[in-house]
Design a protein around this motif. Structure first.
Motif, mmCIF file in Angstrom:
data_model
loop_
_atom_site.group_PDB
_atom_site.id
_atom_site.type_symbol
_atom_site.label_atom_id
_atom_site.label_comp_id
_atom_site.label_asym_id
_atom_site.label_seq_id
_atom_site.Cartn_x
_atom_site.Cartn_y
_atom_site.Cartn_z
ATOM 1 N N ALA A 20 30.062 70.133 73.669
ATOM 2 C CA ALA A 20 31.514 69.971 73.711
ATOM 3 C C ALA A 20 32.109 70.957 74.712
ATOM 4 O O ALA A 20 31.691 72.121 74.753
ATOM 5 C CB ALA A 20 32.107 70.206 72.334
ATOM 6 N N PRO A 21 33.050 70.512 75.535
ATOM 7 C CA PRO A 21 33.695 71.432 76.476
ATOM 8 C C PRO A 21 34.364 72.589 75.735
ATOM 9 O O PRO A 21 34.898 72.415 74.636
ATOM 10 C CB PRO A 21 34.741 70.556 77.171
ATOM 11 N N VAL A 22 34.326 73.784 76.342
ATOM 12 C CA VAL A 22 34.961 74.949 75.734
ATOM 13 C C VAL A 22 36.343 75.212 76.334
ATOM 14 O O VAL A 22 36.978 76.201 76.000
ATOM 15 C CB VAL A 22 34.062 76.209 75.862
ATOM 16 N N PRO A 27 32.484 66.911 80.573
ATOM 17 C CA PRO A 27 31.113 67.339 80.881
ATOM 18 C C PRO A 27 30.571 66.826 82.211
ATOM 19 O O PRO A 27 29.767 67.503 82.848
ATOM 20 C CB PRO A 27 30.295 66.796 79.709
ATOM 21 N N ALA A 28 31.004 65.630 82.630
ATOM 22 C CA ALA A 28 30.508 65.063 83.887
ATOM 23 C C ALA A 28 31.509 64.052 84.423
ATOM 24 O O ALA A 28 32.227 63.409 83.653
ATOM 25 C CB ALA A 28 29.147 64.395 83.686
ATOM 26 N N VAL A 29 31.520 63.921 85.751
ATOM 27 C CA VAL A 29 32.408 62.979 86.434
ATOM 28 C C VAL A 29 31.598 62.250 87.496
ATOM 29 O O VAL A 29 30.792 62.863 88.199
ATOM 30 C CB VAL A 29 33.594 63.712 87.103
ATOM 31 N N ARG A 30 31.851 60.960 87.606
ATOM 32 C CA ARG A 30 31.217 60.162 88.654
ATOM 33 C C ARG A 30 32.207 59.917 89.777
ATOM 34 O O ARG A 30 33.369 59.581 89.538
ATOM 35 C CB ARG A 30 30.748 58.821 88.086
ATOM 36 N N SER A 31 31.733 60.065 91.014
ATOM 37 C CA SER A 31 32.508 59.710 92.192
ATOM 38 C C SER A 31 31.565 58.948 93.113
ATOM 39 O O SER A 31 30.635 59.538 93.679
ATOM 40 C CB SER A 31 33.058 60.962 92.892
ATOM 41 N N PHE A 43 23.404 76.052 75.312
ATOM 42 C CA PHE A 43 23.578 75.691 73.907
ATOM 43 C C PHE A 43 22.315 74.994 73.416
ATOM 44 O O PHE A 43 21.784 74.106 74.078
ATOM 45 C CB PHE A 43 24.776 74.748 73.723
ATOM 46 N N VAL A 44 21.840 75.398 72.261
ATOM 47 C CA VAL A 44 20.711 74.763 71.593
ATOM 48 C C VAL A 44 21.138 74.537 70.147
ATOM 49 O O VAL A 44 21.556 75.483 69.468
ATOM 50 C CB VAL A 44 19.434 75.640 71.664
ATOM 51 N N ASP A 45 21.063 73.295 69.703
ATOM 52 C CA ASP A 45 21.500 72.946 68.344
ATOM 53 C C ASP A 45 22.925 73.407 68.077
ATOM 54 O O ASP A 45 23.246 73.908 66.992
ATOM 55 C CB ASP A 45 20.541 73.513 67.295
ATOM 56 N N GLY A 46 23.786 73.290 69.080
ATOM 57 C CA GLY A 46 25.204 73.585 68.920
ATOM 58 C C GLY A 46 25.582 75.052 69.006
ATOM 59 O O GLY A 46 26.752 75.395 68.869
#
Length: 159
Positions: A20-22, A27-31, A43-46
Motif C-alpha cells: 500500500a502506498p505510504v 504503485p505503478a503507472v503505464r505510459s 516490505f515483507v508480509d506487510g
C-alpha cells in the motif's frame, strides 16, 4: 507473450501483495509501452523487513536481501497493473541505499534487485541501473528500488 508466471513458479518465487502506498501516489503507472513503478520499500508480509543505515545498523549482505524484497514488491506492482507475462524486458533499475558515513558499497547492495531480475527474466532482465547513496529513506528503510519495464503493446480494439 512470455510465460514469466511459470518461470516464477519454477523458481519458487511468489509475488507478494502490492504494498500500500505510504503517501499520495500509486504503485505503478503505464505510459505507452513502459511501466514505471514507484519506489518500493522492503516490505515483507506487510511489515518493513529492516530499518537503519547500511554500513551501520544494517550489513551490506542484509541490505542486498532487502533490495531483493524491494524488487519483488516492484514486480508485484507491475503484475497488478499489466500482468507479469506482458513484460518484454526490464529497462532500468534505480536503487537508493540509506548509507552510513563512509559506506560506498551501494552497487553491491542494489545487486540484490538486479540479480533477482536476472533470475526471473534471464536475458530480458539485463538493464541499465543507478545505485545511489542517500542520507535517509522513508520510514528509516535501508533501501528503496524502482523499476522501468517495457511491456507488450495493448491489443488494438477494432470498431
Amino acid at each position: 507473450m512470455a510465460d514469466w508466471s511459470t518461470r516464477l513458479s519454477f523458481l519458487g518465487i511468489t509475488l507478494p501483495p502490492v504494498a500500500a502506498p505510504v503517501a499520495a501516489y500509486v504503485p505503478a503507472v503505464r505510459s505507452g509501452s513502459l511501466v514505471y513503478t514507484s519506489g518500493q520499500l522492503p516490505f515483507v508480509d506487510g511489515a518493513l523487513a529492516g530499518t537503519g543505515k547500511v554500513g551501520d545498523a544494517v550489513s551490506p549482505e542484509q541490505a542486498k536481501e532487502l533490495a531483493r524484497a524491494c524488487a519483488l514488491n516492484a514486480l508485484a506492482a507491475v503484475h497488478a497493473l499489466v500482468g507479469i507475462d506482458s513484460v518484454v524486458r526490464v529497462v532500468k533499475v534505480v536503487g537508493f541505499v540509506a548509507s552510513a558515513e563512509g559506506f560506498t558499497g551501494q552497487p553491491g547492495v542494489v545487486n540484490g534487485a538486479s540479480e533477482l531480475l536476472g533470475e526471473v527474466f534471464e536475458e530480458a532482465g539485463q538493464h541499465a541501473r543507478s545505485a545511489v547513496g542517500v542520507a535517509e529513506l522513508p520510514m528509516n528503510a535501508p533501501v528503496e528500488v524502482e523499476l522501468v519495464v517495457e511491456v507488450l503493446a495493448p491489443a488494438a480494439v477494432l470498431v
